[in-house]
Design an enzyme around this catalytic site. Structure first.
Site, mmCIF file in Angstrom:
data_model
loop_
_atom_site.group_PDB
_atom_site.id
_atom_site.type_symbol
_atom_site.label_atom_id
_atom_site.label_comp_id
_atom_site.label_asym_id
_atom_site.label_seq_id
_atom_site.Cartn_x
_atom_site.Cartn_y
_atom_site.Cartn_z
ATOM 1 C CG ASN A 149 28.964 -40.826 -16.313
ATOM 2 O OD1 ASN A 149 29.244 -40.715 -17.588
ATOM 3 N ND2 ASN A 149 27.870 -40.755 -15.701
ATOM 4 C CB CYS A 321 23.075 -36.342 -13.848
ATOM 5 S SG CYS A 321 24.070 -35.897 -13.151
#
Length: 382
Positions: A149, A321
């Site tokens: 990601n 995150c």
């Protein structure tokens, strides 16, 4: 305002919102209820399950709905390891996984499992020889993401599956790759596959774990036994309907969209790398079509992001995150970068609503931002 942070979150497609609305007000039944309202809810859940399964060629297994990719990854690692501990306690996990895989792996270590982290090369590609050397009789699980990601590198999952050859279960986190490249569980040989609704322009708060027939898991959320006993809690019907609609749209449109994003991506990379002492992170060819991860010497990525934001352009330094920590990206560090190199990274991820004009604006603003920040850096000397 140009938005280049699609890896962090995506807007919900208006067609998805339209499909969801009736199940928030008119068709609000609980799918476990034994009356017409419940039957209607159960029907649309199974319809969505079918659409999602079709998107990943998942007829050889079951879709288990969860609250998102984080829960799916936890269920895959902890649920599988705990259920199959009698077969062995050795687990292999790639060193650049999302933290929702890394942290469950560390939890398993505390529970007495032996977890080894698979190293990567400078491009973030996992070491296949390491897997071949380390897999053994008591290895029960291997977890490697389909694509990263942060740096966009696509992993050789099929080759990993061939190395494992049925000796352990293979879990693949396909959160970043779904909708960007082909995701076919049969072609890559996955036994479990994590996916997320929001990453294909569906609502947040819903994801899924595809589980191949014959793979056994221990549930990690206990209650009423929904989702074939693997994920208790009343199903989020509107979100699941939205997930199904998003999967239906993705199945029809991802190929054309990926080609368009690849063109925009390459245009950004070609122009940004003209800036002095700028470098591409991740694989130069085997990367997601929407991912641009570059680093600039002598300045910090956070300063670049803040400067771009002041100019009306949204970007990132890495995984949202983990962005609240001041630690350098574990992904970039695993690729062999130094702390100061990892801190100088800018992540640009494109999506469905980006245009050529967005790229024009970015390429107009970014060189000046880099020049201004370097002029203030005591480390930079022309």
């Amino acid at each position: 305002m140009p938005y280049f942070d699609y890896a962090s979150t995506k807007p919900v497609d208006e067609r998805v919102v339209e499909a969801m609305l009736p199940y928030m007000t008119e068709h609000f039944g609980n799918p476990s209820s034994v009356h017409s309202y419940g039957f209607k809810a159960r029907e649309v859940i199974e319809e969505a399950r079918g659409k999602i399964s079709e998107l990943i060629n998942g007829g050889g297994g079951d879709i288990v709905f969860t609250s998102g990719a984080t829960e799916s990854n936890n269920l895959a690692l902890i649920g599988y390891a705990m259920r199959n501990a009698r077969k062995g306690k050795h687990v292999l996990v790639s060193s650049i996984e999302h933290m929702s895989v890394i942290n469950p792996a560390k939890y398993l270590q505390k529970q007495g499992f032996e977890v080894e982290f698979i190293p990567v090369d400078k491009y973030g590609t996992v070491d296949l020889e390491f897997i071949e050397e380390k897999i053994r009789e008591d290895t029960i699980l291997v977890s490697v993401q389909h694509a990263n990601n942060e740096i966009g590198t696509i992993q050789p999952i099929k080759e990993i599956s061939e190395i494992i050859n049925g000796r352990a279960a293979l879990h693949v986190d396909a959160t970043a790759s779904l909708g960007q490249i082909e995701v076919d569980v049969e072609k890559i040989g996955a036994d479990m596959l994590t996916i997320s609704s929001n990453d294909i322009y569906g609502p947040k708060g819903v994801g899924a774990l595809w589980v191949r027939q014959g793979v056994r898991l221990q549930p990690i959320i206990l209650g009423g036994g929904q989702e074939k006993g693997l994920r208790s809690g009343s199903e989020n019907v509107p979100a699941i309907v939205g997930f199904g609609k998003a999967a239906e749209i993705t199945a029809k449109e991802w190929g054309e969209e990926a080609g368009r994003l690849r063109r925009l991506r390459d245009r950004i990379i070609d122009n940004v790398l003209k800036i002095e002492e700028s470098y591409l992170n991740g694989h130069p060819e085997k990367r997601l079509p929407n991912n641009v991860n570059v680093r600039f010497s002598y300045i910090e990525g956070e300063s670049i992001v803040l400067s771009l934001d002041m100019a009306g352009i949204q970007a990132s330094t890495g995984s949202a995150c983990s962005s609240k920590t001041l630690q350098p990206s574990h992904v970039l560090m695993a690729c062999g970068l130094k702390h100061e190199e990892a801190h100088g990274t800018l992540l640009l991820t494109l999506g469905r609503y980006n245009t050529d004009e967005d790229v024009d604006r970015l390429l107009e603003v970014l060189p000046g931002v880099i020049e201004r920040l370097r002029s203030m850096s005591p480390l930079y000397r022309r």
